[in-house]
Design an enzyme around this catalytic site. Structure first.
Site, PDB file in Angstrom:
ATOM      1  N   HIS A 169       0.808  -1.217   0.000  1.00  0.00           N
ATOM      2  CA  HIS A 169       0.000   0.000   0.000  1.00  0.00           C
ATOM      3  C   HIS A 169       0.843   1.270   0.000  1.00  0.00           C
ATOM      4  CE1 HIS A 169       0.436  -0.231   4.489  1.00  0.00           C
ATOM      5  NE2 HIS A 169       0.425   1.072   4.368  1.00  0.00           N
ATOM      6  N   ASP A 205       0.140  -7.652   1.375  1.00  0.00           N
ATOM      7  CA  ASP A 205       0.554  -6.255   1.553  1.00  0.00           C
ATOM      8  C   ASP A 205       2.074  -6.111   1.561  1.00  0.00           C
ATOM      9  OD1 ASP A 205       0.118  -3.532   1.777  1.00  0.00           O
ATOM     10  OD2 ASP A 205       0.069  -3.552   3.965  1.00  0.00           O
ATOM     11  N   SER A 283       4.554   2.149   8.083  1.00  0.00           N
ATOM     12  CA  SER A 283       4.282   1.062   7.141  1.00  0.00           C
ATOM     13  C   SER A 283       5.520   0.724   6.323  1.00  0.00           C
ATOM     14  CB  SER A 283       3.164   1.463   6.184  1.00  0.00           C
ATOM     15  OG  SER A 283       1.915   1.323   6.781  1.00  0.00           O
TER      16      SER A 283
END
Length: 444
Positions: A169, A205, A283
């Site tokens: 992402h 992811d 992230s």
């Protein structure tokens, strides 16, 4: 580049005939050639620059949202921003997933020690700092006007020659169609390099990018799952780029749970739960154990009022399986596709509008040529798969997640035949899903 990760997806029905008429089928369902949709999570944005006002997106009252940690989403010409949540689907990996490629792992003989003989958090942070990088992205978005969206995240160096692991992402376009237009990596020494996107997998992811650095890089040491074990209560540290501008930040805590089943957008995945501070921009950053070994990649947290210490990381077991494939192929092998686009119909009005029928249920909206188009057709209502009764398209996704390429699965369907509907059972073949633009050349 677009990504053909999972054909068997859909958008649930609104149940309103008027609403349905405003959004024809071609505009609201996946055609199997696009990546899974990226949706707004409805959480607070990362604080923008001081001269800009901050806006908040309202979240549903009392609902706990699992948000993926994208860092800064700064829109030129607009002060509004928001976190992006990624729609996940589960895949199955083939036995041949262990691939010999660029060296990704280094054995660890000794842990850093302080004067008392035990490694401290400071020792670990100093050891792993050169392996964690800052990632910034840009993409041009055209709506009523054209503007540039900027984002940031973290990454972990996994090879001396420039392979870097991050979250899918972080490098995915906000539209859900392919990737951002540019990715840049900043090392701990301050040097910045443009990065090439090597491969990604929305289901886990994970993504891999690569830079051409001036000198060999310092890769992270992967935890060896064959010789070691992790337990709840083990100490961990998180290193990343929170808020997209605090690169190299360190937070500490412990493992809260090893395999926490988390549901995102009707799909579940198993993540490691930690109580260390996790913020937007972390992230893609590293989760390390007390020996400085990489045991996970930070990718999510629970965010709501009154909630603290609920961060999540993609576990090392997933990295071991997925990362070599992303480097070798650019995608994950062995994912099943049957070539249909499905739609959940929840009202008789919608069933009649789309398919000229009255029953609610899961309908096939289209079938890709060459993929079971000899046994399935548009307008078929799926009643059962592999003997299991179906109530929504997510039930079918769960069944296909456990299937392998080449499997034959029985589908019981209701098919309109003139004024009557007949119940028939057909054999549906499972094909391997290969993203658009990707090929398999086993001669090289």
């Amino acid at each position: 580049m677009t990504d053909d990760r999972f054909d068997e997806t859909s958008v649930p029905e609104t149940g309103s005939e008027e609403t349905v008429k405003e959004a024809p089928a071609a505009e609201v369902i996946y055609d199997g050639s696009a990546a899974p949709e990226v949706v707004y999570g409805g959480s607070d944005p990362i604080p923008p620059k001081k001269e800009k006002k901050e806006k908040k997106k309202k979240s549903g009252a009392g609902i706990v949202l699992l948000v993926i940690l994208l860092c800064v989403v700064c829109v030129l010409g607009s002060a509004a921003a928001g976190y992006l949540g990624v729609v996940y689907a589960r895949g199955k990996y083939p036995p041949e997933a262990k691939i010999e490629t660029t060296v990704l792992y280094r054995s660890v003989s000794t842990a850093p020690e302080n004067t008392e003989g035990e490694p401290s958090f400071a020792d670990i942070a100093e050891l792993v700092a050169p392996s964690v990088v800052e990632i910034t992205t840009e993409e041009t978005i055209t709506s009523l006007f054209q503007y540039v969206s900027q984002g940031a995240g973290s990454g972990v160096i996994i090879s001396e020659d420039g392979y870097i692991l991050t979250c899918n992402h972080v490098i995915s376009s906000s539209s859900g169609q392919g990737y951002v237009s540019s990715v840049n990596v900043r090392l701990t020494d301050g040097k910045t390099y443009p990065a090439e996107i090597v491969g990604s997998d929305a289901d886990t992811d994970l993504a891999v990018v690569k830079i051409a650095a001036d000198e060999p890089l310092t890769p992270a040491v992967f935890f060896n799952t064959e010789t070691g074990s992790l337990r709840p209560g083990d100490g961990v540290i998180v290193v990343g780029n929170p808020l997209g501008k605090l690169g190299g930040s360190v937070s500490g805590g412990m493992i809260s749970a090893l395999e926490r089943k988390i549901t995102v957008e009707d799909t579940s995945m198993k993540l490691m739960q930690i109580d260390a501070a996790v913020n937007p921009g972390n992230s893609g950053g590293g989760l390390f154990n007390a020996r400085g070994e990489l045991i996970g990649i930070i990718n999510a947290k629970y965010a709501d009022s009154g909630i603290e210490g609920l961060g999540f990381a993609i576990p090392i077991s997933t990295l071991d399986t997925v990362v070599p494939q992303l480097i070798e192929y650019g995608f994950v092998r062995g994912k099943v596709i049957i070539g249909i686009v499905m739609r959940d119909i929840t009202s008789a009005n919608s069933a009649y509008y789309y398919y000229g029928r009255s029953a609610v249920g899961v309908y096939i909206d289209s079938v890709r040529e060459g993929y079971n188009d000899d046994v399935l057709q548009r307008g078929d209502r799926i009643i059962a798969v592999a003997g299991k009764e179906i109530s929504s398209y997510t039930d079918i996704k769960e069944i296909l997640a456990d299937a392998s390429v080449g499997d034959i699965i029985s589908f019981t369907i209701s098919r309109q035949n003139g004024k009557n509907a007949e119940i028939i059972t057909v054999d549906v073949k499972c094909f391997e899903s290969i993203p658009e633009g990707k090929t398999l050349d086993f001669n090289n």
